[in-house]
Design an enzyme around this catalytic site. Sequence first.
Site, PDB file in Angstrom:
ATOM      1  N   VAL A 217       0.360  -1.905  10.832  1.00  0.00           N
ATOM      2  CA  VAL A 217       0.968  -1.460  12.090  1.00  0.00           C
ATOM      3  C   VAL A 217       0.445  -2.253  13.282  1.00  0.00           C
ATOM      4  O   VAL A 217       1.037  -2.203  14.348  1.00  0.00           O
ATOM      5  CB  VAL A 217       0.750   0.047  12.328  1.00  0.00           C
ATOM      6  CG1 VAL A 217       1.450   0.867  11.266  1.00  0.00           C
ATOM      7  CG2 VAL A 217      -0.736   0.397  12.383  1.00  0.00           C
ATOM      8  N   MET A 218      -0.647  -2.978  13.110  1.00  0.00           N
ATOM      9  CA  MET A 218      -1.165  -3.833  14.183  1.00  0.00           C
ATOM     10  C   MET A 218      -0.675  -5.266  13.958  1.00  0.00           C
ATOM     11  O   MET A 218      -0.356  -5.651  12.834  1.00  0.00           O
ATOM     12  CB  MET A 218      -2.696  -3.777  14.202  1.00  0.00           C
ATOM     13  CG  MET A 218      -3.237  -2.397  14.539  1.00  0.00           C
ATOM     14  SD  MET A 218      -5.027  -2.408  14.872  1.00  0.00           S
ATOM     15  CE  MET A 218      -5.687  -2.871  13.272  1.00  0.00           C
TER      16      MET A 218
ATOM     17  N   LYS B  61      -9.647   1.590  -1.658  1.00  0.00           N
ATOM     18  CA  LYS B  61      -9.838   1.004  -0.325  1.00  0.00           C
ATOM     19  C   LYS B  61     -11.193   1.397   0.254  1.00  0.00           C
ATOM     20  O   LYS B  61     -11.530   2.588   0.316  1.00  0.00           O
ATOM     21  CB  LYS B  61      -8.702   1.480   0.580  1.00  0.00           C
ATOM     22  CG  LYS B  61      -8.623   0.822   1.948  1.00  0.00           C
ATOM     23  CD  LYS B  61      -7.360   1.293   2.652  1.00  0.00           C
ATOM     24  CE  LYS B  61      -7.133   0.621   3.985  1.00  0.00           C
ATOM     25  NZ  LYS B  61      -5.879   1.099   4.621  1.00  0.00           N
TER      26      LYS B  61
ATOM     27  N   GLU C 189       0.858  -1.186   0.000  1.00  0.00           N
ATOM     28  CA  GLU C 189       0.000   0.000   0.000  1.00  0.00           C
ATOM     29  C   GLU C 189       0.899   1.243   0.000  1.00  0.00           C
ATOM     30  O   GLU C 189       1.883   1.318   0.741  1.00  0.00           O
ATOM     31  CB  GLU C 189      -0.864  -0.057   1.255  1.00  0.00           C
ATOM     32  CG  GLU C 189      -1.779   1.116   1.524  1.00  0.00           C
ATOM     33  CD  GLU C 189      -2.495   0.976   2.869  1.00  0.00           C
ATOM     34  OE1 GLU C 189      -3.475   1.707   3.081  1.00  0.00           O
ATOM     35  OE2 GLU C 189      -2.068   0.136   3.703  1.00  0.00           O
TER      36      GLU C 189
ATOM     37  N   CYS D 169      -4.995  -3.599   2.821  1.00  0.00           N
ATOM     38  CA  CYS D 169      -4.700  -3.517   4.249  1.00  0.00           C
ATOM     39  C   CYS D 169      -5.916  -3.782   5.137  1.00  0.00           C
ATOM     40  O   CYS D 169      -6.383  -4.909   5.205  1.00  0.00           O
ATOM     41  CB  CYS D 169      -4.059  -2.167   4.546  1.00  0.00           C
ATOM     42  SG  CYS D 169      -3.031  -2.174   6.048  1.00  0.00           S
TER      43      CYS D 169
END
Length: 268
Positions: free
Chosen positions: A168-169, A108, A38, A141
């Site tokens: 990020v998680m 998205k 992404e 994502c």
Amino acid sequence: MKIAYVQNHPLFGEKQKNFAEIEKLTENLTADILVLPELFATGYTFTSRAEAEALGETTSGETAEFLKKLSLKTGAVIVAGFVELENDKVYNSSLIIEGNQVIDTYRKIHSFNRETLWFDAGDKPLKVYDVKGIKMGVMICFDYFFPEVCRELTLQGMQVLAHPCNLVMPYCQKAMVTRCLENRIFAVTANRIGNEKRGEDDFTFTGASQITAFNGEVLSSAPLNTPSVSVVEIEPEKALNKSINPYNDLLAQIRPEFYPSLSIPFQS
């Protein structure tokens, strides 16, 4: 069929440097489907909508031109993230490119965190693409948090899912095992690495790009913090068989009469 990912470390706003990194990583790569992260060329951590607009492009911009060259060099259908501009809208999108042709863009549909401030919500219906003799679907994502996305694409015949990410998680890589199991599809999750501290955000991206098989097997897993490339050979026809044993076909056993709320807009 060979499916592949590139895991890169983009520098925010430095498109030419990020293109150069991808060129170096794919120097000897050949594949049928190649997925990049992404927003692979711009970075992720915007601080305003105006900043996103300034780095945005149309489907005839420099990112599309770079990806066309990459497609011709690798022989692959490319799926890669970019900031898409159309009229007064700004989308977190993925380009889908084969050779010199932009096949489409996917926008998205589930924004994460402050993305909701910078980007417009995706407005294109989910669809599968006939490429390289198979049916490919695309999501971006955080869409993985919504199992309806993969299920809809599977019901349209998807065999391989292209999944550009800036994760990020710590959940996605394990979640994709479930997405693939419950739909019996292959998935290419292309993530990025590095840290971006800008404005109110301080994000460290998790790497660990992953290729997952129809039976939940992890066929490739990238390092957490190193640029990486992986190519895996698959038998995509295995994703056409939705049976896990002689008595259980995962799509034939769907019973929509028992989940009527899925077709009703949620009321908070």
